[in-house]
Enzyme design. Structure first.
Site, PDB file in Angstrom:
ATOM      1  N   GLU A 128      51.768 -55.758  52.890  1.00 18.84           N
ATOM      2  CA  GLU A 128      51.146 -56.162  51.619  1.00 18.84           C
ATOM      3  C   GLU A 128      51.013 -54.974  50.661  1.00 18.84           C
ATOM      4  O   GLU A 128      51.141 -55.131  49.454  1.00 18.84           O
ATOM      5  CB  GLU A 128      49.736 -56.722  51.886  1.00 18.84           C
ATOM      6  CG  GLU A 128      49.605 -58.214  51.904  1.00 18.84           C
ATOM      7  CD  GLU A 128      49.784 -58.862  50.552  1.00 18.84           C
ATOM      8  OE1 GLU A 128      50.894 -58.801  49.993  1.00 18.84           O
ATOM      9  OE2 GLU A 128      48.826 -59.460  50.066  1.00 18.84           O
ATOM     10  N   THR A 181      50.377 -57.433  37.399  1.00 18.38           N
ATOM     11  CA  THR A 181      49.206 -57.037  38.192  1.00 18.38           C
ATOM     12  C   THR A 181      48.553 -55.818  37.552  1.00 18.38           C
ATOM     13  O   THR A 181      47.324 -55.719  37.495  1.00 18.38           O
ATOM     14  CB  THR A 181      49.635 -56.709  39.640  1.00 18.38           C
ATOM     15  OG1 THR A 181      50.481 -57.761  40.074  1.00 18.38           O
ATOM     16  CG2 THR A 181      48.441 -56.621  40.567  1.00 18.38           C
TER      17      THR A 181
HETATM   18  P1  ADP Z   1      50.838 -63.278  44.198  1.00 17.27           P
HETATM   19  O1  ADP Z   1      49.803 -63.076  45.270  1.00 17.27           O
HETATM   20  O2  ADP Z   1      50.298 -63.173  42.821  1.00 17.27           O
HETATM   21  O3  ADP Z   1      51.642 -64.516  44.421  1.00 17.27           O
HETATM   22  P2  ADP Z   1      52.429 -61.481  45.434  1.00 17.27           P
HETATM   23  O4  ADP Z   1      51.367 -60.955  46.335  1.00 17.27           O
HETATM   24  O5  ADP Z   1      53.316 -62.531  45.940  1.00 17.27           O
HETATM   25  O6  ADP Z   1      51.792 -62.043  44.192  1.00 17.27           O
HETATM   26  O7  ADP Z   1      53.328 -60.241  45.007  1.00 17.27           O
HETATM   27  C1  ADP Z   1      54.639 -60.434  44.608  1.00 17.27           C
HETATM   28  C2  ADP Z   1      55.365 -59.076  44.637  1.00 17.27           C
HETATM   29  O8  ADP Z   1      55.713 -58.699  45.984  1.00 17.27           O
HETATM   30  C3  ADP Z   1      56.683 -59.172  43.890  1.00 17.27           C
HETATM   31  O9  ADP Z   1      56.832 -57.978  43.177  1.00 17.27           O
HETATM   32  C4  ADP Z   1      57.726 -59.259  44.986  1.00 17.27           C
HETATM   33  O10 ADP Z   1      58.982 -58.727  44.590  1.00 17.27           O
HETATM   34  C5  ADP Z   1      57.122 -58.425  46.098  1.00 17.27           C
HETATM   35  N1  ADP Z   1      57.605 -58.836  47.435  1.00 17.27           N
HETATM   36  C6  ADP Z   1      58.217 -58.069  48.361  1.00 17.27           C
HETATM   37  N2  ADP Z   1      58.527 -58.781  49.470  1.00 17.27           N
HETATM   38  C7  ADP Z   1      58.110 -60.034  49.243  1.00 17.27           C
HETATM   39  C8  ADP Z   1      58.158 -61.238  50.004  1.00 17.27           C
HETATM   40  N3  ADP Z   1      58.714 -61.291  51.212  1.00 17.27           N
HETATM   41  N4  ADP Z   1      57.606 -62.335  49.466  1.00 17.27           N
HETATM   42  C9  ADP Z   1      57.050 -62.309  48.239  1.00 17.27           C
HETATM   43  N5  ADP Z   1      56.989 -61.215  47.448  1.00 17.27           N
HETATM   44  C10 ADP Z   1      57.511 -60.080  47.944  1.00 17.27           C
END
Ligand code: ADP
Length: 308
Positions: A128, A181
């Site tokens: 994360e 973010t």
């Molecule tokens: P939210 O909680 O707002 O949905 P995220 O925590 O999903 O946001 O964060 C998305 C970010 O994490 C993006 O920049 C994305 O490219 C990156 N990321 C890297 N690996 C993953 C993955 N396996 N799944 C989702 N997002 C990913």
């Protein structure tokens, strides 16, 4: 067992007054993942469907989480990961957490469960951290433990499971806009007035009490965020209108999911939750912003095994 298919759920973090600590797990909204053992040691991501995300293990939260677990477990095999992504990255309902949590959960099953849920969360935090640039567990904890969770501390990691009243349903609206973010963080005040802090922690304490005692009235009275929402809601078009419509339609409370743009509501019973969905829909369909809505029960189990 050499292969496992799992469902890894979407989650809501920053639940109103519970900014950075309280989250809950959604039912039937989430990703699927397949993880299989390989003779060759290490981790490879062989398939990603749904959204464009990095295959490079060190850049994908699933890969980094898996590496953190493997560094500790030192198994005599490797792992191949397939990600079937349904949760849009950056939607505010824990897309990256679903991958990070799902991956360590699946590998733990394939290794015949050497780790407990707290330890799995610890590994997933490492993944994360590459998405959010800091170590936090507010989406991971509800994905791994299910129901409502409170992250009491990240270092050392302490997670409390809070009971989920049986008739609690969530309604989510996800406007298809991008909130950076960095912007959502930059907009927050560095200091808050004591009076607001007192209101916030009174609400937080009474919300947790309401969840423990199945007191929907108290839950409703406590689902207020006087610290973060006044700032972050400015980044979400029609937030005020959606919130008003949801409350008028019978929602117990309504707030920003994660750092947005998704907005969540909690309701008692599916009927109210569905009425809230219609009300949220009615606000957004008058705009030219694309959006999705979902209604679901709170998922008290977290990640689920689909087949082995
Ligand atoms: P939210 O909680 O707002 O949905 P995220 O925590 O999903 O946001 O964060 C998305 C970010 O994490 C993006 O920049 C994305 O490219 C990156 N990321 C890297 N690996 C993953 C993955 N396996 N799944 C989702 N997002 C990913």
């Amino acid at each position: 067992m050499n292969e496992i298919r799992i469902f890894s759920p979407a989650t809501v973090a920053n639940v109103a007054c519970g900014f950075d600590v309280l989250g809950f797990c959604l039912d039937h909204i989430g990703d699927e993942m397949v993880v299989r053992k390989t003779d060759k040691k290490g981790v490879v991501i062989t398939k990603i469907e749904g959204f464009d995300l990095p295959f490079e293990v060190g850049k994908n939260v699933a890969g980094v989480s898996a590496l953190a677990l493997i560094a500790d477990a030192n198994p005599d095999c490797g792992f191949e990961i397939e990600i079937y992504k349904k949760i849009k990255p950056g939607s505010g309902i824990g897309s990256s957490a679903a991958s990070a949590a799902g991956c360590v959960f699946a590998i733990n099953e394939l290794l015949e469960r050497p780790y407990n849920k707290m330890q799995l969360t610890y590994f997933a935090i490492k993944g994360e951290a590459i998405a959010s640039k800091c170590e936090h567990a507010d989406n991971l904890a509800p994905a791994i433990f299910g129901g409502f969770t409170l992250v009491k501390s990240v270092n050392p990691l302490e997670i409390l499971q809070i009971p989920t009243p049986h008739d609690l349903f969530a309604t989510i609206i996800h406007p298809q806009i991008e909130i950076k973010t960095s912007e959502a963080r930059a907009i927050l005040p560095k200091e808050i007035p004591l009076q607001l802090a007192i209101t916030q922690w009174a609400n937080m304490g009474s919300l947790v009490h309401g969840l423990h005692s199945n007191d929907y009235g108290l839950i409703s009275k406590s689902l207020h965020d006087v610290v973060i929402e006044p700032y972050r809601s400015q980044l979400i078009p029609y937030f005020k209108e959606v919130k008003m419509a949801a409350l008028n339609a019978g929602a117990l409370g309504c707030g920003i999911s994660g750092s947005g743009p998704s907005i969540f509501s909690l309701s008692k019973g599916i009927k109210d939750a569905s009425n809230v969905e219609v009300a949220m829909n009615n606000v957004y369909r008058k705009t030219n912003i694309k959006f999705d809505t979902y209604v679901c029960k709170i998922n008290t189990k977290g990640i689920k095994i689909l087949n082995k």
